[in-house]
Design a protein around this motif. Structure first.
Motif, short mmCIF file in Angstrom:
data_model
loop_
_atom_site.label_atom_id
_atom_site.label_comp_id
_atom_site.label_asym_id
_atom_site.label_seq_id
_atom_site.Cartn_x
_atom_site.Cartn_y
_atom_site.Cartn_z
N GLU A 36 0.90 -1.36 0.00
CA GLU A 36 0.02 0.14 0.02
C GLU A 36 1.23 1.05 0.34
O GLU A 36 1.74 1.35 0.88
N ILE A 37 0.30 2.40 -0.82
CA ILE A 37 1.41 3.45 -0.46
C ILE A 37 0.04 4.61 -0.96
O ILE A 37 -1.54 4.39 -1.03
N SER A 38 0.71 5.46 0.00
CA SER A 38 -0.20 6.54 0.55
C SER A 38 0.85 8.05 -0.25
O SER A 38 1.56 8.28 -0.17
N GLY A 75 14.81 -0.46 -6.87
CA GLY A 75 15.45 0.68 -7.15
C GLY A 75 14.70 1.46 -8.28
O GLY A 75 14.61 2.82 -8.91
N ILE A 76 13.03 1.24 -8.03
CA ILE A 76 12.34 2.39 -8.35
C ILE A 76 11.02 2.54 -7.15
O ILE A 76 10.95 2.16 -6.09
N THR A 77 10.45 3.88 -7.63
CA THR A 77 9.96 4.73 -6.14
C THR A 77 8.94 5.57 -6.60
O THR A 77 8.89 5.46 -7.51
N ILE A 78 7.88 4.32 -6.68
CA ILE A 78 6.53 4.85 -6.94
C ILE A 78 5.68 5.95 -5.65
O ILE A 78 5.79 5.26 -4.37
N TYR A 79 5.18 6.99 -5.95
CA TYR A 79 4.99 7.77 -4.58
C TYR A 79 3.20 8.30 -6.05
O TYR A 79 2.72 7.64 -6.79
N GLN A 80 2.94 8.42 -4.63
CA GLN A 80 1.56 8.48 -4.35
C GLN A 80 1.09 10.34 -4.61
O GLN A 80 0.94 10.75 -3.92
N ALA A 81 1.23 10.35 -6.12
CA ALA A 81 1.09 11.73 -6.39
C ALA A 81 -0.23 12.78 -6.71
O ALA A 81 -0.45 13.35 -6.19
N ASP A 82 -1.31 12.01 -6.87
CA ASP A 82 -2.48 12.90 -7.35
C ASP A 82 -3.49 11.70 -7.77
O ASP A 82 -3.45 10.54 -6.79
N TRP A 83 -4.84 12.07 -8.58
CA TRP A 83 -6.09 11.35 -8.19
C TRP A 83 -6.91 12.11 -9.35
O TRP A 83 -6.64 12.67 -10.14
N SER A 84 -8.00 11.13 -9.87
CA SER A 84 -9.04 11.74 -10.83
C SER A 84 -9.72 10.82 -10.95
O SER A 84 -9.96 10.06 -10.20
N LEU A 85 -10.72 11.69 -12.03
CA LEU A 85 -12.00 10.34 -12.20
C LEU A 85 -11.24 9.68 -13.66
O LEU A 85 -11.53 9.97 -14.87
N ALA A 86 -11.69 8.12 -13.71
CA ALA A 86 -11.56 7.46 -14.75
C ALA A 86 -13.17 7.08 -15.67
O ALA A 86 -13.26 7.58 -16.55
N ALA A 87 -14.10 6.77 -14.89
CA ALA A 87 -14.42 6.22 -15.45
C ALA A 87 -16.76 6.70 -15.22
O ALA A 87 -16.10 6.61 -13.72
N ILE A 88 -17.60 6.63 -15.18
CA ILE A 88 -18.36 6.41 -15.04
C ILE A 88 -19.54 5.44 -15.18
O ILE A 88 -19.36 5.25 -16.69
N ASP A 89 -20.02 4.56 -14.27
CA ASP A 89 -21.36 3.68 -14.92
C ASP A 89 -23.49 4.00 -15.05
O ASP A 89 -23.21 4.62 -13.67
N LEU A 90 -23.47 4.00 -16.13
CA LEU A 90 -24.49 4.57 -16.71
C LEU A 90 -25.56 3.65 -16.67
O LEU A 90 -24.79 2.41 -17.45
N GLN A 91 -26.14 3.22 -16.21
CA GLN A 91 -27.77 2.75 -16.79
C GLN A 91 -29.12 3.67 -17.60
O GLN A 91 -29.19 4.75 -16.84
N ILE A 92 -29.33 3.14 -18.86
CA ILE A 92 -29.29 4.43 -19.75
C ILE A 92 -30.88 3.66 -20.11
O ILE A 92 -30.71 2.78 -20.86
N GLY A 93 -32.23 4.21 -19.38
CA GLY A 93 -33.18 3.55 -19.83
C GLY A 93 -33.23 1.84 -18.91
O GLY A 93 -33.11 1.99 -17.87
N GLY A 94 -33.99 0.85 -19.69
CA GLY A 94 -33.67 -0.22 -19.44
C GLY A 94 -32.49 -1.30 -19.75
O GLY A 94 -31.86 -2.34 -19.94
N SER A 95 -31.06 -0.53 -20.49
CA SER A 95 -29.73 -1.12 -20.76
C SER A 95 -29.22 -1.27 -19.42
O SER A 95 -29.52 -0.96 -18.77
N PRO A 96 -27.92 -2.68 -19.92
CA PRO A 96 -27.30 -2.84 -18.87
C PRO A 96 -26.25 -1.68 -18.58
O PRO A 96 -26.13 -0.62 -19.17
#
Length: 422
Positions: A242-244, A253-274
């Protein structure tokens, strides 16, 4: 050549170089580093940086990559050369002089030292022997002679400046090595997505998979902390970590930083669609952290609406073509009718902003810090030298000290009194 070496190793030149390097570092902190050139032209086109430099000038002066620019590396090289010359011309001879025994043979020679004192003694030879015993008990190095004595203490203090200079040179070498040979990669990953790192020969060196990402918020909904659960897979290894923010992960030899955040996708249901997972994009014209998607509400692609949101918790605002808000949707809530079309937001998928750095100069930088701290500590040690001569019913004593001479002048009468009382 000597005049040039003397100018290069001058303390005033080194101070000017340090100030220039500090100023350059401040500029590198104030201007984002490593962004695409077009972003600087756009950011500083209408509003120059500090009212002085537009985007083109920032690029021409290499201020978009200060720490790897030619002029910054030249400043580091100049300062390193100045430190090496100073150590060679001044600090090393001072250490050699401190290690070399000086034999003063007459009281007249001692009287010219910074500290000098003569005391009458019934038996100067016995007082000299007792002084030798007192100094030996207190850790002084001694070189006895015929009716005379030389002593010194704290010679290690002369090593301190050499170590400080060595540590600073190591620091700069590590910084230059990292700037020239290091790598930097910034990516946004959604949960269950992976990032493959390849070795120079093209083989898969490491696969980083984001298993889970959490945004911790305060009571007002503002982000406080970001946490990413990572799965690292490579040849013969499988690690879960876990990183924070402020708690990076260092691996091979690699350093992994928790640098930022974003929103990737939205799950939508349109009418009776999946449930459909649709990618989100940023809308900087609406704000710094606003994501959304344009969605048509007619089969022919007309009557579009804009769905926008500022966090994975929502709400999702729905705007019409004229900019009027026509609906408000909650992730996981019920469907709302938008222009006759039922819309439901099932969930919003956040993305973790990961910054990956490979800096081969880090061990050298850490070593430089350690050597500098050690040298700074040793530099506080005062180097003291003392000579004593027994002659004509008197004990003549003289001394030198490179630091806190007043304290040594106060200590010397105590040493003589202890020798005489012994």
């Amino acid at each position: 050549m000597r005049r040039l070496a003397g100018w290069l190793s001058d303390l005033r030149v080194a101070i000017v170089l340090l100030l220039l390097i500090a100023l350059a570092s401040a500029v590198g902190t104030g201007i984002p580093q490593g962004d695409p050139p077009a972003s600087y032209v756009e950011a500083y086109g209408d509003t120059p940086w500090l009212g002085l430099l537009n985007g083109e000038q920032v690029l021409q002066l290499q201020l978009d990559h200060v720490y790897s620019s030619g002029w910054f590396l030249a400043l580091l090289a100049w300062l390193g050369l100045a430190l090496i010359l100073c150590s060679w011309r001044r600090q090393w001879p001072a250490l050699q002089a401190a290690r070399r025994w000086i034999d003063y043979r007459t009281p007249r020679q001692l009287s010219k030292l910074a500290i000098a004192e003569s005391r009458p003694c019934p038996d100067p030879a016995a007082s000299l022997e007792r002084l030798r015993a007192v100094l030996s008990a207190r850790g002084w190095q001694l070189q006895p002679g015929d009716q005379r004595l030389a002593a010194r203490k704290g010679v290690a203090g002369r090593v301190g400046p050499l170590l400080v200079h060595t540590g600073m040179v190591l620091l700069m070498l590590g910084a230059v090595w990292g700037a020239l040979a290091g790598n930097r990669l910034e990516r946004f990953l959604a949960p269950e997505r992976s990032l493959d790192l390849l070795a120079r020969n093209g083989d898969n060196q490491l696969t980083i998979t984001l298993q889970n990402f959490q945004v911790e918020r305060d009571t007002a909904g503002r982000p406080e902390q970001f946490r990413s659960d990572l799965l690292l897979e490579g040849p013969g290894e499988r690690l879960e970590r876990e990183i924070s923010v402020n708690h990076p992960l260092r691996h091979r030899g690699i350093t992994i930083y928790q640098a930022d955040w974003s929103l990737a996708a939205i799950d939508l249901q349109i009418g009776g669609s999946p449930v459909l997972q649709l990618p989100l994009q940023t809308f900087p014209q609406l704000g710094d952290q606003v994501w959304g998607i344009v969605l048509p509400t007619r089969p022919d692609g007309t009557a579009p609406v804009l769905l926008s949101l500022e966090s994975e918790q929502g709400p999702v605002q729905v705007f019409g073509e004229n900019g009027e808000r026509i609906a408000l949707l909650r992730p996981g809530g019920p469907a709302e009718e938008v222009r006759g079309l039922p819309l439901r937001v099932a969930s919003v998928l956040p993305a973790s902003g990961l910054l990956l750095k490979r800096d081969p100069g880090v061990p050298l930088v850490y070593l430089g810090f350690a050597v500098t701290l050690l040298g700074g500590g040793l530099s506080l040690v005062a180097t003291r030298q003392l000579w004593a001569i027994a002659d004509d019913g008197q004990l003549h004593v003289g001394g030198l000290c490179n630091r806190n001479l007043a304290a040594f002048a106060q200590e010397l009468p105590g040493l003589l009194a202890e020798a005489q009382q012994g």
